[in-house]
Write an enzyme that holds these catalytic residues in place. Structure first.
Site, PDB file in Angstrom:
ATOM      1  N   LYS A  22       0.825  -1.202   0.000  1.00 41.62           N
ATOM      2  CA  LYS A  22       0.000   0.000   0.000  1.00 41.62           C
ATOM      3  C   LYS A  22       0.859   1.253   0.000  1.00 41.62           C
ATOM      4  O   LYS A  22       0.598   2.209  -0.748  1.00 41.62           O
ATOM      5  CB  LYS A  22      -0.900   0.018   1.239  1.00 41.62           C
ATOM      6  CG  LYS A  22      -1.845   1.215   1.281  1.00 41.62           C
ATOM      7  CD  LYS A  22      -2.396   1.492   2.656  1.00 41.62           C
ATOM      8  CE  LYS A  22      -1.425   2.323   3.471  1.00 41.62           C
ATOM      9  NZ  LYS A  22      -2.063   3.025   4.605  1.00 41.62           N
ATOM     10  N   ASN A  23       1.907   1.260   0.816  1.00 40.20           N
ATOM     11  CA  ASN A  23       2.736   2.452   0.944  1.00 40.20           C
ATOM     12  C   ASN A  23       3.562   2.747  -0.301  1.00 40.20           C
ATOM     13  O   ASN A  23       4.131   3.830  -0.425  1.00 40.20           O
ATOM     14  CB  ASN A  23       3.655   2.330   2.162  1.00 40.20           C
ATOM     15  CG  ASN A  23       2.887   2.427   3.468  1.00 40.20           C
ATOM     16  OD1 ASN A  23       1.738   2.873   3.503  1.00 40.20           O
ATOM     17  ND2 ASN A  23       3.499   1.993   4.551  1.00 40.20           N
ATOM     18  N   ARG A 102      -4.277  10.705   4.579  1.00 41.61           N
ATOM     19  CA  ARG A 102      -3.165  11.648   4.571  1.00 41.61           C
ATOM     20  C   ARG A 102      -2.384  11.633   3.257  1.00 41.61           C
ATOM     21  O   ARG A 102      -1.983  12.677   2.758  1.00 41.61           O
ATOM     22  CB  ARG A 102      -2.217  11.330   5.737  1.00 41.61           C
ATOM     23  CG  ARG A 102      -1.038  12.281   5.804  1.00 41.61           C
ATOM     24  CD  ARG A 102      -0.163  12.034   6.995  1.00 41.61           C
ATOM     25  NE  ARG A 102       0.951  12.963   6.983  1.00 41.61           N
ATOM     26  CZ  ARG A 102       0.907  14.215   7.416  1.00 41.61           C
ATOM     27  NH1 ARG A 102      -0.241  14.687   7.878  1.00 41.61           N
ATOM     28  NH2 ARG A 102       1.957  14.994   7.375  1.00 41.61           N
ATOM     29  N   CYS A 126      -4.790   8.397   9.909  1.00 43.13           N
ATOM     30  CA  CYS A 126      -4.777   7.822  11.257  1.00 43.13           C
ATOM     31  C   CYS A 126      -4.357   8.857  12.293  1.00 43.13           C
ATOM     32  O   CYS A 126      -3.452   9.650  12.056  1.00 43.13           O
ATOM     33  CB  CYS A 126      -3.814   6.643  11.331  1.00 43.13           C
ATOM     34  SG  CYS A 126      -4.438   5.135  10.575  1.00 43.13           S
ATOM     35  N   ARG A 131       2.080  14.901  12.736  1.00 40.61           N
ATOM     36  CA  ARG A 131       2.585  14.780  11.370  1.00 40.61           C
ATOM     37  C   ARG A 131       2.375  16.061  10.557  1.00 40.61           C
ATOM     38  O   ARG A 131       1.600  16.114   9.621  1.00 40.61           O
ATOM     39  CB  ARG A 131       1.921  13.587  10.672  1.00 40.61           C
ATOM     40  CG  ARG A 131       2.211  12.277  11.367  1.00 40.61           C
ATOM     41  CD  ARG A 131       1.905  11.089  10.508  1.00 40.61           C
ATOM     42  NE  ARG A 131       0.491  10.814  10.415  1.00 40.61           N
ATOM     43  CZ  ARG A 131      -0.023   9.794   9.750  1.00 40.61           C
ATOM     44  NH1 ARG A 131       0.774   8.970   9.112  1.00 40.61           N
ATOM     45  NH2 ARG A 131      -1.311   9.589   9.706  1.00 40.61           N
ATOM     46  N   PRO A 132       3.033  17.157  10.940  1.00 41.40           N
ATOM     47  CA  PRO A 132       2.839  18.437  10.263  1.00 41.40           C
ATOM     48  C   PRO A 132       3.346  18.403   8.830  1.00 41.40           C
ATOM     49  O   PRO A 132       4.132  17.529   8.452  1.00 41.40           O
ATOM     50  CB  PRO A 132       3.660  19.411  11.110  1.00 41.40           C
ATOM     51  CG  PRO A 132       4.720  18.556  11.738  1.00 41.40           C
ATOM     52  CD  PRO A 132       4.053  17.246  12.007  1.00 41.40           C
ATOM     53  N   VAL A 133       2.896  19.382   8.031  1.00 39.70           N
ATOM     54  CA  VAL A 133       3.266  19.426   6.616  1.00 39.70           C
ATOM     55  C   VAL A 133       4.380  20.442   6.357  1.00 39.70           C
ATOM     56  O   VAL A 133       4.635  20.784   5.211  1.00 39.70           O
ATOM     57  CB  VAL A 133       2.038  19.758   5.740  1.00 39.70           C
ATOM     58  CG1 VAL A 133       0.995  18.662   5.854  1.00 39.70           C
ATOM     59  CG2 VAL A 133       1.453  21.118   6.112  1.00 39.70           C
ATOM     60  N   LYS A 172      14.651  16.576   9.115  1.00 44.24           N
ATOM     61  CA  LYS A 172      14.472  15.214   9.625  1.00 44.24           C
ATOM     62  C   LYS A 172      13.905  14.360   8.494  1.00 44.24           C
ATOM     63  O   LYS A 172      13.331  14.874   7.531  1.00 44.24           O
ATOM     64  CB  LYS A 172      13.562  15.172  10.856  1.00 44.24           C
ATOM     65  CG  LYS A 172      12.111  15.505  10.601  1.00 44.24           C
ATOM     66  CD  LYS A 172      11.325  15.317  11.892  1.00 44.24           C
ATOM     67  CE  LYS A 172       9.829  15.533  11.660  1.00 44.24           C
ATOM     68  NZ  LYS A 172       9.044  15.272  12.890  1.00 44.24           N
ATOM     69  N   VAL A 175       9.278  10.255   4.777  1.00 44.69           N
ATOM     70  CA  VAL A 175       8.999   9.487   3.570  1.00 44.69           C
ATOM     71  C   VAL A 175       8.072  10.263   2.644  1.00 44.69           C
ATOM     72  O   VAL A 175       8.332  10.413   1.446  1.00 44.69           O
ATOM     73  CB  VAL A 175       8.380   8.118   3.927  1.00 44.69           C
ATOM     74  CG1 VAL A 175       7.981   7.362   2.651  1.00 44.69           C
ATOM     75  CG2 VAL A 175       9.360   7.277   4.731  1.00 44.69           C
ATOM     76  N   ASP A 317       5.577   1.050  11.542  1.00 44.87           N
ATOM     77  CA  ASP A 317       4.329   0.393  11.145  1.00 44.87           C
ATOM     78  C   ASP A 317       4.246  -1.061  11.602  1.00 44.87           C
ATOM     79  O   ASP A 317       3.220  -1.711  11.394  1.00 44.87           O
ATOM     80  CB  ASP A 317       4.165   0.451   9.624  1.00 44.87           C
ATOM     81  CG  ASP A 317       3.649   1.798   9.143  1.00 44.87           C
ATOM     82  OD1 ASP A 317       3.293   2.636   9.999  1.00 44.87           O
ATOM     83  OD2 ASP A 317       3.599   2.012   7.922  1.00 44.87           O
ATOM     84  N   ILE A 339       9.226   7.629  16.055  1.00 45.89           N
ATOM     85  CA  ILE A 339       8.707   8.237  14.828  1.00 45.89           C
ATOM     86  C   ILE A 339       7.456   9.067  15.101  1.00 45.89           C
ATOM     87  O   ILE A 339       7.382  10.242  14.735  1.00 45.89           O
ATOM     88  CB  ILE A 339       8.406   7.170  13.766  1.00 45.89           C
ATOM     89  CG1 ILE A 339       9.625   6.254  13.560  1.00 45.89           C
ATOM     90  CG2 ILE A 339       7.983   7.825  12.455  1.00 45.89           C
ATOM     91  CD1 ILE A 339      10.858   6.956  13.061  1.00 45.89           C
ATOM     92  N   ARG A 409      -8.069  -0.513   5.419  1.00 49.58           N
ATOM     93  CA  ARG A 409      -7.239   0.477   4.738  1.00 49.58           C
ATOM     94  C   ARG A 409      -5.897  -0.102   4.317  1.00 49.58           C
ATOM     95  O   ARG A 409      -5.262   0.422   3.400  1.00 49.58           O
ATOM     96  CB  ARG A 409      -7.002   1.690   5.641  1.00 49.58           C
ATOM     97  CG  ARG A 409      -8.235   2.539   5.914  1.00 49.58           C
ATOM     98  CD  ARG A 409      -7.880   3.783   6.726  1.00 49.58           C
ATOM     99  NE  ARG A 409      -6.721   4.442   6.145  1.00 49.58           N
ATOM    100  CZ  ARG A 409      -5.622   4.766   6.832  1.00 49.58           C
ATOM    101  NH1 ARG A 409      -5.528   4.477   8.114  1.00 49.58           N
ATOM    102  NH2 ARG A 409      -4.618   5.380   6.231  1.00 49.58           N
TER     103      ARG A 409
END
Length: 430
Positions: A22-23, A102, A126, A131-133, A172, A175, A317, A339, A409
């Site tokens: 999926k990733n 996301r 999730c 998890r900022p952009v 940092k 992915v 994960d 993480i 998902r």
């Protein structure tokens, strides 16, 4: 709302086919926005996130064609999907679509590179951390884009003449941000050098696909990726790599429940650190001509300490799944999550089965117990949901996992794959 019923106590024996990752599939699908030709992806898993992203891409003008027939591969079914974006009809990615997943935010890179503009909602997904952009914004700004946030949307505009290559080092590892900057840079003028880039196999898979489309990329899989921009990209045919998270999950399920299972169609090189941890717990893992064989050796499960890290470290994960395995270890183990800051929500649900886990900040101490007992539990996110299934397989009695839309998902046909190996697992639809 669907639930998963698990009756523990049965070892797993047989063959489990590993699906496409999926990733990897999600960024590969998004790459179809970079070309007016057809991008054909093989081995695409049938997952809720994939279906959602197809709807999002359709909103931008991507024509999606799924082969009418199912293609036989071992005892699993895979899909080949064709993506064609002759013209981008809309550079808006609305909240009602992006908020559900996301990864859909990643369309901002190809839209900006191909059309020079994008208006994309801030993402959802999730609830496992903020998890900022900011890394996405800084990376695209380095390529010359103007970015501002207004009303929950990011408005992005490329300079006249398009994005411009640049040297940028991420503060940092990310992915997602590596995916986005790499895609955007393929159509930028000049050379882009990405420092502190993510080294995950899914980044390499995307780079290989982009290269097949005509991109000039070197260094994928290392901390420095160099992209020489081109004016256009063409179509290509690419096979999605095996899902390393699914591979590790089923390996841990065998280690927890016992048995002898061949994980077919996978690659040990995708998750060596995780496999080493499973071996240290007492399981035997060997490479076969078709994948991996996992055997739970006689004797107790050994306690193992892990720290989640970017690739090639232990994957975040797989943290929840490994914790489920450690609940049955003969001794005390420790898990440190580096993480995401909110990825221990499964702990309270594992405790309902009898697990003994103590939290201290981003660290967990697991005191193994001689037995778990089935109970009703609730999934809190994608990986937590399958950790509860693993615990249920190793528990006495019945475990019912609710809110399994999280599971759908990221895990293709989980009940079927486990049932074929002797597990008692069924979906309950109310």
């Amino acid at each position: 709302m669907d639930r998963i019923r698990v009756v523990g106590g049965n070892p797993l024996n047989g063959i489990i086919p590993i699906s496409g990752a999926k990733n990897a599939a999600l960024p590969l699908m998004i790459a179809s926005l970079l070309t007016s030709d057809t991008l054909t992806l093989e081995n695409v898993p049938h997952l809720a996130d994939v279906e959602q992203l197809m709807r999002i891409l359709g909103n931008h003008g991507v024509d999606v064609s799924v082969n009418g027939r199912r293609e036989r591969q071992s005892d699993a079914y895979s899909r080949t999907i064709h993506f064609t974006c002759r013209t981008i009809v809309d550079t808006l990615a609305p909240y009602e679509l992006v908020s559900k997943m996301r990864a859909s935010f990643w369309v901002i890179g190809p839209l900006l590179a191909r059309e020079g503009q994008a208006r994309v909602s801030l993402p959802g997904g999730c609830a496992i951390g903020t998890r900022p952009v900011d890394l996405f914004i800084e990376g695209l700004e380095a390529l010359g884009a103007s970015m501002d946030i207004d009303g929950g949307y990011i408005n992005a505009t490329a300079p006249k003449g398009g994005l411009v290559g640049a040297h940028y080092t991420f503060p940092k590892v990310s992915v997602g941000a590596t995916h986005v900057m790499m895609m955007a840079a393929t159509l930028a003028r000049g050379t882009t050098v990405i420092g502190n880039a993510a080294r995950e196999p899914e980044v390499v898979d995307l780079a290989n696909c982009l290269i097949a489309m005509g991109a000039k990329i070197e260094g994928a899989g290392t901390a420095t990726i160099t992209i020489e921009g081109v004016t256009t990209l063409s179509g290509a045919r690419h096979r999605v790599l095996p899902d390393r998270i699914e591979t590790g999950t089923y390996a841990m399920a065998v280690a927890a429940a016992g048995g002898d299972v061949v994980l077919e169609g996978t690659d040990a090189g995708l998750l060596e650190t995780a496999l080493d941890a499973i071996r240290n717990s007492g399981a035997e893992i060997t490479v076969t001509p078709t994948g991996l064989r996992v055997v739970r050796k006689p004797g107790p499960i050994h306690p193992v300490d892990i720290v989640t890290e970017p690739f090639p470290g232990f994957p975040t994960d797989l943290q929840a799944q490994f914790m489920a395995l450690m609940t049955r270890a003969d001794g005390v183990s420790h898990v440190k999550e580096t993480i995401f800051e909110n990825r221990f929500m499964h702990v309270q649900e594992l405790a309902r089965l009898g697990a003994k886990i103590t939290l201290s900040g981003q660290s967990a101490t697991i005191e193994g117990v001689p037995r778990l007992r089935g109970a009703p539990v609730m999934a809190t996110d994608l990986r937590a949901s399958v950790s509860l299934v693993i615990a249920g397989l190793a528990a006495e009695g019945e475990t019912v996992v609710s809110r399994v839309y999280h599971l759908d998902r990221g895990f293709e046909r989980l009940e079927e794959k486990l049932t074929r190996c002797g597990a008692v697992v069924e979906r309950i639809t109310d």
